[in-house]
Motif scaffolding. Structure first.
Motif, PDB file in Angstrom:
ATOM      1  N   VAL A 182      47.491  47.106  44.095  1.00 51.64           N
ATOM      2  CA  VAL A 182      48.124  46.766  45.371  1.00 51.64           C
ATOM      3  C   VAL A 182      49.640  46.745  45.220  1.00 51.64           C
ATOM      4  O   VAL A 182      50.173  46.067  44.341  1.00 51.64           O
ATOM      5  N   MET A 235      44.070  35.067  54.805  1.00 52.34           N
ATOM      6  CA  MET A 235      45.420  34.614  55.120  1.00 52.34           C
ATOM      7  C   MET A 235      45.339  33.774  56.381  1.00 52.34           C
ATOM      8  O   MET A 235      44.690  34.169  57.357  1.00 52.34           O
ATOM      9  N   ILE A 286      41.973  39.289  53.807  1.00 51.69           N
ATOM     10  CA  ILE A 286      42.838  40.127  52.975  1.00 51.69           C
ATOM     11  C   ILE A 286      41.949  41.008  52.096  1.00 51.69           C
ATOM     12  O   ILE A 286      42.223  42.171  51.871  1.00 51.69           O
ATOM     13  N   GLU A 287      40.915  40.400  51.561  1.00 52.21           N
ATOM     14  CA  GLU A 287      40.007  41.159  50.695  1.00 52.21           C
ATOM     15  C   GLU A 287      38.689  40.421  50.559  1.00 52.21           C
ATOM     16  O   GLU A 287      38.614  39.201  50.749  1.00 52.21           O
ATOM     17  N   LYS A 341      52.568  37.216  48.983  1.00 56.11           N
ATOM     18  CA  LYS A 341      53.680  37.901  48.338  1.00 56.11           C
ATOM     19  C   LYS A 341      54.820  38.010  49.320  1.00 56.11           C
ATOM     20  O   LYS A 341      54.668  38.600  50.380  1.00 56.11           O
TER      21      LYS A 341
HETATM   22  P1  AMP Z   1      44.027  42.336  47.146  1.00 53.08           P
HETATM   23  O1  AMP Z   1      43.742  43.086  45.884  1.00 53.08           O
HETATM   24  O2  AMP Z   1      43.597  43.041  48.367  1.00 53.08           O
HETATM   25  O3  AMP Z   1      43.590  40.938  47.043  1.00 53.08           O
HETATM   26  O4  AMP Z   1      45.607  42.136  47.226  1.00 53.08           O
HETATM   27  C1  AMP Z   1      46.310  41.438  46.233  1.00 53.08           C
HETATM   28  C2  AMP Z   1      47.275  40.475  46.824  1.00 53.08           C
HETATM   29  O5  AMP Z   1      48.215  41.181  47.625  1.00 53.08           O
HETATM   30  C3  AMP Z   1      46.653  39.464  47.775  1.00 53.08           C
HETATM   31  O6  AMP Z   1      46.137  38.369  47.095  1.00 53.08           O
HETATM   32  C4  AMP Z   1      47.837  39.118  48.653  1.00 53.08           C
HETATM   33  O7  AMP Z   1      48.681  38.183  48.001  1.00 53.08           O
HETATM   34  C5  AMP Z   1      48.563  40.418  48.749  1.00 53.08           C
HETATM   35  N1  AMP Z   1      48.163  41.149  49.947  1.00 53.08           N
HETATM   36  C6  AMP Z   1      47.164  42.045  50.056  1.00 53.08           C
HETATM   37  N2  AMP Z   1      47.075  42.527  51.307  1.00 53.08           N
HETATM   38  C7  AMP Z   1      48.051  41.938  52.019  1.00 53.08           C
HETATM   39  C8  AMP Z   1      48.480  42.032  53.370  1.00 53.08           C
HETATM   40  N3  AMP Z   1      47.890  42.846  54.255  1.00 53.08           N
HETATM   41  N4  AMP Z   1      49.504  41.255  53.755  1.00 53.08           N
HETATM   42  C9  AMP Z   1      50.116  40.435  52.885  1.00 53.08           C
HETATM   43  N5  AMP Z   1      49.778  40.313  51.592  1.00 53.08           N
HETATM   44  C10 AMP Z   1      48.750  41.051  51.149  1.00 53.08           C
END
Ligand code: AMP
Ligand code: GLY
Length: 494
Positions: free
Chosen positions: A190, A309, A318-319, A477
């Protein structure tokens, strides 16, 4: 509808009813031999909890670490060595397999067991490979959310074929731009980038193989500003139990600064996740997710970790992860008071709704100690001194440790997570920090502020902070770094 179609439909219906009835009347033996797969802090916390069950006969951990060997017997088999696992479960009379990490799930360990006549009777806690795509493919997860009306950031996916359309799509978004490699990318996939041109060139690099085949497809999505929360659900595919929620601290440095890690600490419960917010999570996210899996005939019996979030008091996904979180499990397990084998039984035999989940009202805080240099390069094999002196104040969950003769040595980036329970975040954190000071290894590092953001701010100010994109103290982030990438989550665990 033709007669033949009607007969086929009727047969399927009868088959499903009979299967459900059969599952419903099945139980694990009173005393259970369990094989747990994995080797991190999450698995030590699960092993610790399983070993406290009245129903445990023998617990094996494959491959485990120096900590899990205090709860059961470590066996030297990789969780993705399915043939090796088969041999072991047969020779050791295993009644239940519990899967810790995502990799064996994405590679189909549940399907392997279900499809082999000799071991299909041994239930697996963990989804099918199809279900594990919720974590294994970002695009699958995003499309699934769209199909089922689950709130998530606006997105589109791109590959070589349509990369030319990416810039136009990005112009519809406000910076920063969130770029996610579609596949499992060892936690690095990411990128959050402020600058438009840089984001376009990173997208090209990802599609060209920067993260290997995981990045052949890239999901670009809208940046969500708010406070992150980890919600955990146990499900048998129909029924579900929401486990205690947790907040993870992802950055390496105090005050949420520096590179991302696998997680430097966690707190449970989370003050801003009040009843109103959690009921929105249940109604808008948990229920449609479970119903969506069922409607799509996806076998899912296991844990689902929803990373979300809190944006202006509303939850957005988010995931999805198809496993428990690490280090969240190190605060979730100590708060579960009911028997974990009963819970597993409910998951694998569709009886979760009949099970009771008791949760301690205490607060748990865990502080992760890590190797010097992590999440970048770090050395292994450092002797951990002072472990004998650790009293009953805290629980030590080993992540990257190994036994070397009479010594316990470091064997990973994240080394030992120290969990304590208390009547408040302050009390639990103070106990964990006291304990952290009683052991050491060369280069040991940890964050000094786990839980502080939640104690400093009242519930109201945290709520306000979630509304303001310029707020500082959250795990989301912030786009301070030009390019901030999630770093070595996996190497953290190894
Ligand atoms: P993920 O692998 O999808 O969990 O993304 C890793 C980290 O990136 C998450 O834990 C968030 O801190 C950040 N992140 C991912 N997607 C977003 C988003 N759409 N907006 C803001 N932060 C994000
Ligand atoms: N702590 C976040 C994770 O387990 O992915």
């Amino acid at each position: 509808m033709s007669d033949r179609k009607q007969v086929r439909l009727f047969r399927t219906l009868i088959f499903n009813v009979l299967l459900r009835y059969r599952l419903y009347t099945m139980k694990l033996p009173q005393q259970v031999n369990v094989l747990l797969l994995g080797s991190g802090g999450r698995e030590h916390a699960m092993a610790w909890k399983i070993s406290r069950s009245e129903r445990i006969a023998k617990l094996y951990i494959a491959p485990g670490n120096a900590g899990t060997s205090q709860c059961g017997v470590n066996v030297d088999i990789a969780p993705t060595n399915f043939a090796g696992l088969k041999q072991f479960v047969l020779s050791s009379h295993i009644n239940l397999v519990v899967v810790g990490p995502e990799e064996p799930l994405v590679k189909g360990v549940q399907d392997f067991f279900a499809g082999d006549a000799e071991i299909r009777y041994i239930p697996v806690v963990g989804p099918s490979a199809e279900g594990a795509r919720l974590e294994g493919s970002k695009q699958f997860a995003k499309d699934f959310m769209t199909r089922h009306g689950i709130p998530t950031a606006k997105y589109r996916s791109f590959s070589k074929e349509n990369i030319g359309e990416a810039a136009d799509f990005m112009r519809t978004l406000k910076p920063p731009y969130v770029l996610k490699a579609n596949g499992l990318a060892a936690g690095k996939g990411v990128l959050i980038i402020n600058d438009f041109d840089e984001a376009v060139s990173e997208l090209e690099a990802m599609i060209d193989g920067k993260f290997g085949t995981a990045g052949n497809k890239v999901v670009i999505e809208e940046y969500l500003s708010g406070i992150e929360l980890s919600v955990f659900v146990a499900t048998d595919g129909t029924g579900y139990k929401i486990l205690p929620e947790a907040k993870d601290y992802k950055r390496i440095g105090d005050g949420d600064t520096g590179l991302n890690t696998g997680g430097m600490g966690a707190v449970s419960p989370v003050p801003f996740a009040d009843a109103e917010f959690l009921s929105k999570v249940e109604e808008r996210i948990v229920k449609p997710t479970i119903e969506g899996l069922r409607a799509e005939n996806i076998t899912y019996k296991g844990f689902l970790f929803i990373g979300l979030m809190n944006v202006d008091g509303d939850p957005y996904v988010i995931e999805y992860n198809v496993r428990m979180g690490d280090p969240e499990t190190e605060v979730v397990m100590p708060r579960i008071e009911s028997d974990i084998i009963d819970l597993f039984e409910g998951i694998v035999y569709d009886t979760l709704k009949d099970k009771e989940l008791q949760v301690s009202p205490k607060t748990a805080v865990t502080v992760m100690t890590v190797s010097g240099g992590y999440p970048g390069d770090y050395e292994k094999g450092k002797v951990i001194e002072g472990l004998q002196g650790v009293g009953g104040r805290s629980i030590l969950f080993h992540a990257g440790t190994a036994q070397n003769g009479g010594d316990i040595v470091t064997s990973g980036g994240r080394v030992i997570s120290v969990t304590s329970l208390g009547d408040s975040i302050e009390e639990a954190a103070a106990k964990s920090y006291d304990t952290v000071k009683s052991f050491s290894f060369e280069g040991m590092n940890y964050r000094n502020d786990i839980g502080k953001d939640l104690t400093k701010q009242s519930k109201e100010t945290v709520k306000k902070a979630a509304k303001s994109p310029s707020r500082k103290s959250t795990t989301a982030k912030t786009p301070t770094a030009k390019t901030s990438s999630r770093s070595t989550k996996k190497s953290a665990e190894k």
